[in-house]
Design a protein around this motif. Structure first.
Motif: not given
Length: 119
Positions: A85, A109-110, A112-117
């Motif tokens: 994560q 989560n800032t 961004r479309n990123n599942s790691r956040y």
């Protein structure tokens, strides 16, 4: 937080904090991360073991039976799940008899479309 990471924390606090001991759990938000901090006044960890406790199958006290201490894989799995994560996990201790602190830091989560956040 990943339930398996939390489960590892819970097992460790039960195993390594003596009866009547204290465990303090905190969650806080920093600028770009969320931290979960677990402090205990248990048996502590010697400095030479701290860099190794997240290694697969590493056990600080090899004289204890596996039924009492487990296989030495729980913190390795916790580290893997936290790092998956984009987070970090580490341990601190003042030494034997001085308790331990385990910290999980996860990015916020800032937008961004990123599942790691995850938050």
């Amino acid at each position: 937080m990943e339930p398996r990471v939390w489960g590892t924390y819970q097992r460790w606090t039960k195993q390594y904090t003596l009866p009547g001991g204290k465990v303090q759990i905190q969650a806080c938000r920093e600028k770009f991360e969320v931290r979960l901090i677990v402090d205990d006044n248990g048996i502590g960890i010697a400095a030479e073991h701290l860099p190794l406790i997240f290694a697969r199958f590493y056990r600080v006290d090899k004289s204890r039976s596996r039924t009492h201490c487990g296989s030495g894989i729980g913190l390795t799995i916790a580290k893997y799940l936290v790092e998956a994560q984009a987070g970090h996990i580490w341990a601190e201790s003042g030494g034997i008899g001085k308790g331990s602190r385990f910290v999980v830091s996860l990015p916020i989560n800032t937008g961004r479309n990123n599942s790691r956040y995850i938050v």
